[in-house]
Scaffold this active site. Structure first.
Site, PDB file in Angstrom:
ATOM      1  N   ALA A 185       0.409  -0.392   0.092  1.00  0.00           N
ATOM      2  CA  ALA A 185      -0.134   0.085   0.217  1.00  0.00           C
ATOM      3  C   ALA A 185       0.793   1.619  -0.104  1.00  0.00           C
ATOM      4  O   ALA A 185       2.028   1.231   0.719  1.00  0.00           O
ATOM      5  CB  ALA A 185      -0.839  -0.210   1.335  1.00  0.00           C
ATOM      6  N   GLY A 228       0.363  -5.243   1.442  1.00  0.00           N
ATOM      7  CA  GLY A 228      -0.401  -4.700   0.250  1.00  0.00           C
ATOM      8  C   GLY A 228       0.590  -5.595  -1.035  1.00  0.00           C
ATOM      9  O   GLY A 228      -1.058  -5.871  -2.028  1.00  0.00           O
ATOM     10  N   GLU A 237      -0.881  -9.432  -0.515  1.00  0.00           N
ATOM     11  CA  GLU A 237      -2.370  -9.520   0.125  1.00  0.00           C
ATOM     12  C   GLU A 237      -2.701  -9.519  -1.239  1.00  0.00           C
ATOM     13  O   GLU A 237      -3.972  -9.671  -1.758  1.00  0.00           O
ATOM     14  CB  GLU A 237      -2.282  -8.371   0.906  1.00  0.00           C
ATOM     15  CG  GLU A 237      -1.780  -8.735   1.840  1.00  0.00           C
ATOM     16  CD  GLU A 237      -2.440  -7.332   3.032  1.00  0.00           C
ATOM     17  OE1 GLU A 237      -1.993  -6.057   3.197  1.00  0.00           O
ATOM     18  OE2 GLU A 237      -2.544  -7.429   3.893  1.00  0.00           O
ATOM     19  N   GLU A 252       4.352  -4.905   7.422  1.00  0.00           N
ATOM     20  CA  GLU A 252       3.168  -3.866   8.325  1.00  0.00           C
ATOM     21  C   GLU A 252       3.936  -3.475   9.433  1.00  0.00           C
ATOM     22  O   GLU A 252       3.920  -2.556   9.543  1.00  0.00           O
ATOM     23  CB  GLU A 252       2.379  -3.944   8.261  1.00  0.00           C
ATOM     24  CG  GLU A 252       1.834  -3.862   6.735  1.00  0.00           C
ATOM     25  CD  GLU A 252       1.482  -5.967   6.236  1.00  0.00           C
ATOM     26  OE1 GLU A 252       1.906  -6.159   7.076  1.00  0.00           O
ATOM     27  OE2 GLU A 252       1.052  -5.521   4.951  1.00  0.00           O
TER      28      GLU A 252
HETATM   29  C1  HXC Z   1       5.245   4.475  -1.149  1.00  0.00           C
HETATM   30  C2  HXC Z   1       7.287   3.644  -2.016  1.00  0.00           C
HETATM   31  C3  HXC Z   1       6.544   1.942  -2.035  1.00  0.00           C
HETATM   32  C4  HXC Z   1       5.574   2.278  -0.873  1.00  0.00           C
HETATM   33  C5  HXC Z   1       8.395   2.330  -2.528  1.00  0.00           C
HETATM   34  N1  HXC Z   1       8.240   3.292  -2.540  1.00  0.00           N
HETATM   35  N2  HXC Z   1       7.695   1.252  -1.656  1.00  0.00           N
HETATM   36  N3  HXC Z   1       6.110   4.321  -1.946  1.00  0.00           N
HETATM   37  N4  HXC Z   1       4.556   3.081  -0.531  1.00  0.00           N
HETATM   38  N5  HXC Z   1       5.079   1.122  -0.528  1.00  0.00           N
HETATM   39  C6  HXC Z   1       9.220   4.217  -3.457  1.00  0.00           C
HETATM   40  C7  HXC Z   1      10.279   4.710  -2.361  1.00  0.00           C
HETATM   41  O1  HXC Z   1       9.902   6.317  -1.372  1.00  0.00           O
HETATM   42  C8  HXC Z   1      10.490   5.223  -3.814  1.00  0.00           C
HETATM   43  O2  HXC Z   1      10.836   6.573  -4.139  1.00  0.00           O
HETATM   44  C9  HXC Z   1      10.733   4.021  -4.634  1.00  0.00           C
HETATM   45  O3  HXC Z   1       8.982   3.436  -4.697  1.00  0.00           O
HETATM   46  C10 HXC Z   1      11.353   3.286  -5.198  1.00  0.00           C
HETATM   47  O4  HXC Z   1      11.817   2.574  -4.446  1.00  0.00           O
HETATM   48  P1  HXC Z   1      13.598   2.615  -2.994  1.00  0.00           P
HETATM   49  O5  HXC Z   1      13.881   1.803  -1.765  1.00  0.00           O
HETATM   50  O6  HXC Z   1      14.314   3.453  -3.174  1.00  0.00           O
HETATM   51  O7  HXC Z   1      14.001   1.504  -3.238  1.00  0.00           O
HETATM   52  P2  HXC Z   1      15.067  -0.207  -2.641  1.00  0.00           P
HETATM   53  O8  HXC Z   1      15.947   0.063  -2.356  1.00  0.00           O
HETATM   54  O9  HXC Z   1      14.981  -1.199  -4.175  1.00  0.00           O
HETATM   55  O10 HXC Z   1      13.715  -0.640  -1.900  1.00  0.00           O
HETATM   56  C11 HXC Z   1      13.148  -1.761  -2.742  1.00  0.00           C
HETATM   57  C12 HXC Z   1      12.147  -1.812  -0.931  1.00  0.00           C
HETATM   58  C13 HXC Z   1      11.543  -0.677  -0.097  1.00  0.00           C
HETATM   59  C14 HXC Z   1      12.858  -2.795  -0.233  1.00  0.00           C
HETATM   60  C15 HXC Z   1      10.627  -2.825  -1.446  1.00  0.00           C
HETATM   61  O11 HXC Z   1      10.934   0.390  -1.493  1.00  0.00           O
HETATM   62  C16 HXC Z   1      10.569  -0.817   1.162  1.00  0.00           C
HETATM   63  O12 HXC Z   1      11.199  -1.577   1.972  1.00  0.00           O
HETATM   64  N6  HXC Z   1       9.600  -0.364   0.446  1.00  0.00           N
HETATM   65  C17 HXC Z   1       8.397  -0.366   1.170  1.00  0.00           C
HETATM   66  C18 HXC Z   1       7.993  -2.139   1.204  1.00  0.00           C
HETATM   67  C19 HXC Z   1       6.772  -1.968   2.755  1.00  0.00           C
HETATM   68  O13 HXC Z   1       6.830  -1.669   4.371  1.00  0.00           O
HETATM   69  N7  HXC Z   1       5.167  -2.298   2.140  1.00  0.00           N
HETATM   70  C20 HXC Z   1       4.465  -2.055   3.348  1.00  0.00           C
HETATM   71  C21 HXC Z   1       3.299  -0.969   3.381  1.00  0.00           C
HETATM   72  S1  HXC Z   1       2.057  -1.146   4.126  1.00  0.00           S
HETATM   73  P3  HXC Z   1      11.188   7.719  -4.116  1.00  0.00           P
HETATM   74  O14 HXC Z   1      10.429   8.773  -4.453  1.00  0.00           O
HETATM   75  O15 HXC Z   1      12.121   8.162  -3.166  1.00  0.00           O
HETATM   76  O16 HXC Z   1      11.978   7.492  -4.995  1.00  0.00           O
HETATM   77  C22 HXC Z   1       0.744  -2.283   3.379  1.00  0.00           C
HETATM   78  C23 HXC Z   1      -0.669  -3.033   3.451  1.00  0.00           C
HETATM   79  C24 HXC Z   1      -1.011  -1.594   4.881  1.00  0.00           C
HETATM   80  O17 HXC Z   1       1.487  -2.778   1.927  1.00  0.00           O
HETATM   81  C25 HXC Z   1      -1.398  -2.351   5.539  1.00  0.00           C
HETATM   82  C26 HXC Z   1      -1.601  -1.568   6.943  1.00  0.00           C
HETATM   83  C27 HXC Z   1      -2.438  -0.442   7.636  1.00  0.00           C
END
Ligand code: HXC
Length: 257
Positions: free
Chosen positions: A65, A108, A111, A131
């Site tokens: 998400a 997400g 999911e 999460e």
């Molecule tokens: C918003 C995201 C994102 C996310 C990545 N990006 N994941 N933006 N929401 N979930 C964006 C980054 O901010 C970045 O933007 C660009 O995508 C590239 O990501 P990087 O982090 O620079 O890439 P990398 O270093 O290769 O790392 C990849 C990654 C990392 C390990 C997948 O991006 C990451 O940890 N992402 C979050 C994963 C996560 O926590 N997902 C769960 C979300 S909560 P910029 O602008 O800097 O280029 C969820 C459930 C919700 O899904 C339910 C609870 C309410």
């Protein structure tokens, strides 16, 4: 910023939905959620579409998400809008959904992959429910669908530690239908979707409904449900055609293919 959040096309009888925010690793913001759900519902109602193919990009199926969109929301805003509720509509789509899960499928994204019926992945695929690292828990069905598909031991490990599992482990624990080379994931998924779409649409939809019932009901209710669906298919022309073609040693020609 004007790029559409998803791309849609039909490839023969396959309705293709491609997540199209590669720079944000296909983070699932509200616009993307609504677009995916609406596209899937439209394909579901189209008799010319027999399967739906869900694609991401090589680096990310979807990294979750959209954290940036969510981060400042209050409980009241999340509750009042019933945030993520729209995803349930995807779960109600009756047409089989095949997901090509390449790269990150986190939060997400994991999911969303689990809402598909057939998951194709590669050794480089990374599934995870991170999460807990953000101070929250899965919110699009992860704690439920993951546990039902891989069991408590693996689900607890993934949800409580945020550990990512690669495609090989995911296949071993039952999260993935087929494991192929990373470069071949999308082609394999397309072939699977084409195969499903080559059959009678009502048969495929009811087959999905019958398997899905195993997640919802007792064994006895599920077996009765299956038998009723099986009986009902004898009302279709495709049952007569399919069984007739077998007896006559020829290929069936489906009414809806
Ligand atoms: C918003 C995201 C994102 C996310 C990545 N990006 N994941 N933006 N929401 N979930 C964006 C980054 O901010 C970045 O933007 C660009 O995508 C590239 O990501 P990087 O982090 O620079 O890439 P990398 O270093 O290769 O790392 C990849 C990654 C990392 C390990 C997948 O991006 C990451 O940890 N992402 C979050 C994963 C996560 O926590 N997902 C769960 C979300 S909560 P910029 O602008 O800097 O280029 C969820 C459930 C919700 O899904 C339910 C609870 C309410």
């Amino acid at each position: 910023a004007d790029e559409p959040v998803i791309l849609t096309e039909t490839d023969g009888r396959v309705g293709v939905i491609t997540l199209n925010r590669p720079k944000a690793l296909n983070a699932l913001n509200e616009a993307t959620m609504n677009a995916v759900v609406e596209a899937a519902e439209a394909f579901d109602m189209d008799p010319e579409v027999g399967a739906i193919l869900l694609l991401g990009s090589p680096k990310a199926f979807a990294a979750g998400a959209d954290i940036k969109e969510m981060k400042d929301r209050t409980f009241t805003q999340m509750y009042a809008s019933d945030w993520f509720q729209a995803w349930e509509r995807l779960g109600r789509v009756r047409t089989p959904v095949v997901a090509a899960v390449t790269g990150y499928a986190l939060g997400g994204g994991c999911e969303l992959a689990m809402m598909a019926d057939v998951l194709i992945a590669g050794p480089g695929t990374r599934f995870g429910q991170p999460e807990i690292q953000l101070g929250v828990i899965p919110g699009m069905g992860g704690s439920q669908r993951l546990t039902r598909s891989v069991g408590k031991a693996k689900a607890m490990d993934m949800v409580l530690t945020g550990r990512q599992v690669d495609g090989e482990e995911a296949e071993r624990i039952g999260l993935v239908s087929r494991l192929v080379e990373d470069e071949k994931v999308q082609d394999e998924a397309r072939e699977v979707a084409q195969k499903i779409a080559s059959f009678s649409k009502p048969s495929a939809q009811m087959a999905k409904e019958a398997v899905a019932a195993a997640f919802e009901t007792t064994l006895q209710q599920g077996i009765v449900h299956e038998r009723r669906i099986f009986h009902s298919l004898f009302a279709t022309a495709d049952q007569k055609e399919g069984m007739g073609a077998f007896a006559e040693k020829r290929k069936p020609e489906w009414e809806q293919a």
